[in-house]
Design a protein around this motif. Sequence first.
Motif, PDB file in Angstrom:
ATOM      1  N   SER A  85      42.686 -30.540  53.782  1.00 51.01           N
ATOM      2  CA  SER A  85      41.412 -29.786  53.881  1.00 51.01           C
ATOM      3  C   SER A  85      41.551 -28.360  53.334  1.00 51.01           C
ATOM      4  CB  SER A  85      40.916 -29.750  55.326  1.00 51.01           C
ATOM      5  OG  SER A  85      40.752 -31.051  55.818  1.00 51.01           O
ATOM      6  N   PRO A  86      42.052 -28.210  52.094  1.00 46.92           N
ATOM      7  CA  PRO A  86      42.251 -26.861  51.547  1.00 46.92           C
ATOM      8  C   PRO A  86      40.942 -26.122  51.289  1.00 46.92           C
ATOM      9  CG  PRO A  86      42.605 -28.500  49.837  1.00 46.92           C
ATOM     10  CD  PRO A  86      42.439 -29.263  51.130  1.00 46.92           C
ATOM     11  N   LEU A  87      39.823 -26.866  51.328  1.00 50.45           N
ATOM     12  CA  LEU A  87      38.509 -26.211  51.180  1.00 50.45           C
ATOM     13  C   LEU A  87      37.844 -26.108  52.551  1.00 50.45           C
ATOM     14  CD1 LEU A  87      37.320 -28.366  48.111  1.00 50.45           C
ATOM     15  CD2 LEU A  87      38.725 -26.295  48.079  1.00 50.45           C
ATOM     16  N   GLY A  88      38.647 -26.301  53.607  1.00 49.49           N
ATOM     17  CA  GLY A  88      38.071 -26.295  54.953  1.00 49.49           C
ATOM     18  C   GLY A  88      37.031 -27.398  55.094  1.00 49.49           C
ATOM     19  N   THR A  89      37.316 -28.569  54.525  1.00 45.68           N
ATOM     20  CA  THR A  89      36.390 -29.724  54.399  1.00 45.68           C
ATOM     21  C   THR A  89      35.049 -29.294  53.782  1.00 45.68           C
ATOM     22  OG1 THR A  89      35.543 -29.562  56.675  1.00 45.68           O
ATOM     23  CG2 THR A  89      37.433 -31.029  56.338  1.00 45.68           C
ATOM     24  N   GLY A  90      35.085 -28.263  52.984  1.00 46.41           N
ATOM     25  CA  GLY A  90      33.891 -27.838  52.242  1.00 46.41           C
ATOM     26  C   GLY A  90      33.215 -26.622  52.868  1.00 46.41           C
ATOM     27  N   GLU A 145      37.335 -29.886  38.210  1.00 44.87           N
ATOM     28  CA  GLU A 145      37.264 -28.453  38.558  1.00 44.87           C
ATOM     29  C   GLU A 145      38.451 -28.050  39.445  1.00 44.87           C
ATOM     30  OE1 GLU A 145      33.432 -27.394  40.303  1.00 44.87           O
ATOM     31  OE2 GLU A 145      34.419 -25.905  41.583  1.00 44.87           O
ATOM     32  N   ASN A 146      38.825 -28.932  40.350  1.00 45.17           N
ATOM     33  CA  ASN A 146      39.826 -28.565  41.361  1.00 45.17           C
ATOM     34  C   ASN A 146      41.251 -28.461  40.821  1.00 45.17           C
ATOM     35  OD1 ASN A 146      37.728 -28.464  43.146  1.00 45.17           O
ATOM     36  ND2 ASN A 146      38.154 -30.418  44.142  1.00 45.17           N
ATOM     37  N   ALA A 205      35.845 -23.073  45.271  1.00 48.24           N
ATOM     38  CA  ALA A 205      36.833 -24.154  45.445  1.00 48.24           C
ATOM     39  C   ALA A 205      38.112 -23.819  44.678  1.00 48.24           C
ATOM     40  CB  ALA A 205      36.250 -25.482  44.974  1.00 48.24           C
ATOM     41  N   SER A 228      37.718 -34.923  46.539  1.00 51.86           N
ATOM     42  CA  SER A 228      36.362 -34.999  45.997  1.00 51.86           C
ATOM     43  C   SER A 228      36.156 -36.394  45.446  1.00 51.86           C
ATOM     44  CB  SER A 228      36.143 -33.971  44.886  1.00 51.86           C
ATOM     45  OG  SER A 228      34.839 -34.135  44.376  1.00 51.86           O
ATOM     46  N   ILE A 229      34.908 -36.854  45.527  1.00 47.14           N
ATOM     47  CA  ILE A 229      34.610 -38.155  44.915  1.00 47.14           C
ATOM     48  C   ILE A 229      33.720 -37.969  43.686  1.00 47.14           C
ATOM     49  CG2 ILE A 229      34.910 -39.568  46.994  1.00 47.14           C
ATOM     50  CD1 ILE A 229      31.849 -39.473  47.378  1.00 47.14           C
ATOM     51  N   LEU A 262      33.315 -23.109  51.254  1.00 47.87           N
ATOM     52  CA  LEU A 262      32.548 -22.907  50.023  1.00 47.87           C
ATOM     53  C   LEU A 262      31.241 -22.164  50.307  1.00 47.87           C
ATOM     54  CD1 LEU A 262      33.197 -26.469  48.569  1.00 47.87           C
ATOM     55  CD2 LEU A 262      34.540 -24.398  48.262  1.00 47.87           C
ATOM     56  N   LEU A 282      45.731 -30.384  48.781  1.00 47.86           N
ATOM     57  CA  LEU A 282      45.326 -31.781  48.592  1.00 47.86           C
ATOM     58  C   LEU A 282      43.799 -31.872  48.621  1.00 47.86           C
ATOM     59  CD1 LEU A 282      47.879 -33.240  51.204  1.00 47.86           C
ATOM     60  CD2 LEU A 282      48.175 -33.163  48.714  1.00 47.86           C
ATOM     61  N   ARG A 312      33.808 -32.340  39.942  1.00 45.33           N
ATOM     62  CA  ARG A 312      34.520 -31.503  40.926  1.00 45.33           C
ATOM     63  C   ARG A 312      36.013 -31.854  40.973  1.00 45.33           C
ATOM     64  NH1 ARG A 312      29.377 -32.098  43.520  1.00 45.33           N
ATOM     65  NH2 ARG A 312      30.022 -33.803  44.896  1.00 45.33           N
TER      66      ARG A 312
HETATM   67  P1  A2P Z   1      32.664 -34.270  47.279  1.00 39.91           P
HETATM   68  O1  A2P Z   1      33.665 -35.339  47.602  1.00 39.91           O
HETATM   69  O2  A2P Z   1      31.261 -34.779  47.271  1.00 39.91           O
HETATM   70  O3  A2P Z   1      33.014 -33.472  46.048  1.00 39.91           O
HETATM   71  P2  A2P Z   1      38.593 -30.675  51.646  1.00 39.91           P
HETATM   72  O4  A2P Z   1      39.404 -31.027  50.455  1.00 39.91           O
HETATM   73  O5  A2P Z   1      38.859 -29.309  52.195  1.00 39.91           O
HETATM   74  O6  A2P Z   1      38.642 -31.731  52.738  1.00 39.91           O
HETATM   75  O7  A2P Z   1      37.053 -30.588  51.174  1.00 39.91           O
HETATM   76  C1  A2P Z   1      36.371 -31.743  50.761  1.00 39.91           C
HETATM   77  C2  A2P Z   1      34.882 -31.470  50.733  1.00 39.91           C
HETATM   78  O8  A2P Z   1      34.571 -30.480  49.732  1.00 39.91           O
HETATM   79  C3  A2P Z   1      34.099 -32.695  50.386  1.00 39.91           C
HETATM   80  O9  A2P Z   1      32.865 -32.632  51.081  1.00 39.91           O
HETATM   81  C4  A2P Z   1      33.884 -32.557  48.882  1.00 39.91           C
HETATM   82  O10 A2P Z   1      32.694 -33.215  48.515  1.00 39.91           O
HETATM   83  C5  A2P Z   1      33.744 -31.066  48.706  1.00 39.91           C
HETATM   84  N1  A2P Z   1      34.269 -30.568  47.439  1.00 39.91           N
HETATM   85  C6  A2P Z   1      35.450 -30.878  46.866  1.00 39.91           C
HETATM   86  N2  A2P Z   1      35.632 -30.166  45.727  1.00 39.91           N
HETATM   87  C7  A2P Z   1      34.538 -29.408  45.574  1.00 39.91           C
HETATM   88  C8  A2P Z   1      34.145 -28.462  44.596  1.00 39.91           C
HETATM   89  N3  A2P Z   1      34.901 -28.174  43.557  1.00 39.91           N
HETATM   90  N4  A2P Z   1      32.902 -27.861  44.738  1.00 39.91           N
HETATM   91  C9  A2P Z   1      32.129 -28.146  45.801  1.00 39.91           C
HETATM   92  N5  A2P Z   1      32.467 -29.021  46.770  1.00 39.91           N
HETATM   93  C10 A2P Z   1      33.658 -29.646  46.662  1.00 39.91           C
END
Ligand code: A2P
Length: 284
Positions: A199-204, A250-251, A224, A242-243, A207, A239, A247
């Motif tokens: 959860s490096p994006l704090g599960t989103g 992008e990551n 992100a 994204s699906i 953002l 880790l 994105r």
């Molecule tokens: P999605 O799968 O629709 O892209 P984490 O890695 O912290 O668990 O975060 C995952 C969440 O962040 C998912 O909801 C994912 O949605 C979303 N996410 C992943 N990459 C991005 C991105 N580059 N920009 C916006 N949202 C992102």
Amino acid sequence: MEFLNQNTPIHLVNGVNIPCIGYGTWQTPAGEVAAASVRAALEAGYRHIDAASAYGNEEGVGEGIQTSGVRRDEIFLTSKLNNPDHGYEQTKRAFAESLKALKTDYLDLYLIHWPNPISCRNNWEEMNAATWKAMEELYESGQIKAIGVSNFRQHHFEALAKTANVAPMVNQISLSPGLTQTSICSYCQEHGMVMEAYSPLGTGRILQLEEMRYFAEKYNHSIAQICIRWSLQMGFIPLPKSINASRIRENINVFDFKLSDEDVSTIASIQAGSVARDPDTINF
Ligand code: A2P
């Protein structure tokens, strides 16, 4: 450390190399979505996939790998032992099931997913000892290239050390801006472990933070990308999950800029409201 791209190797204590960014699969829907997103990740250039039995999507992940056209031996593949499967025999069985679902005959890394599942709350020490013995045997036999844990805290390591012959090489925990878990990270790093950030994006959630927008504008990258770059510079293996193909790309597009040391520490202390789950009170 200089990062050239998403596959710049980080060295584990046993000499195994792990690409510095992994593709996360937690919360990825099973089946075709998992398969298509793993294919998209491999096409984008990821060579490190982080899976787990508990995510319920290993079949799809395996399908994605198999149909990607990328050779298995070019991919660093991780999976994790699910909570109900602790114990010596159960670990061997669960490992074989993960291999089958992932359509492979070895794993690069296998982790104990949680140290203290609800099913063994009264005897978690003994159960981890037995589980680890099975993992050590699978490691010695070459079916797993490296072994580690997830969500462990210091007392879990101290208990494991009483019987372990091979020390854990990785601890995968929840790490993101504002959630740095410094004491457990220092402990692990002092004991030769590499930290992986789930959860490096704090599960989103991160953002959405206004304070993060400042850094996105300053470095001309998305929030992100700031999170993922920050994780690398903190010494973690991020880790991101994204699906979405764009994105996903992008990551890993985080190698054309560098955060200043001052910004790394400011981002570390941002108020994001994230808390790590307590592994001793989880209800699963
Ligand atoms: P999605 O799968 O629709 O892209 P984490 O890695 O912290 O668990 O975060 C995952 C969440 O962040 C998912 O909801 C994912 O949605 C979303 N996410 C992943 N990459 C991005 C991105 N580059 N920009 C916006 N949202 C992102």
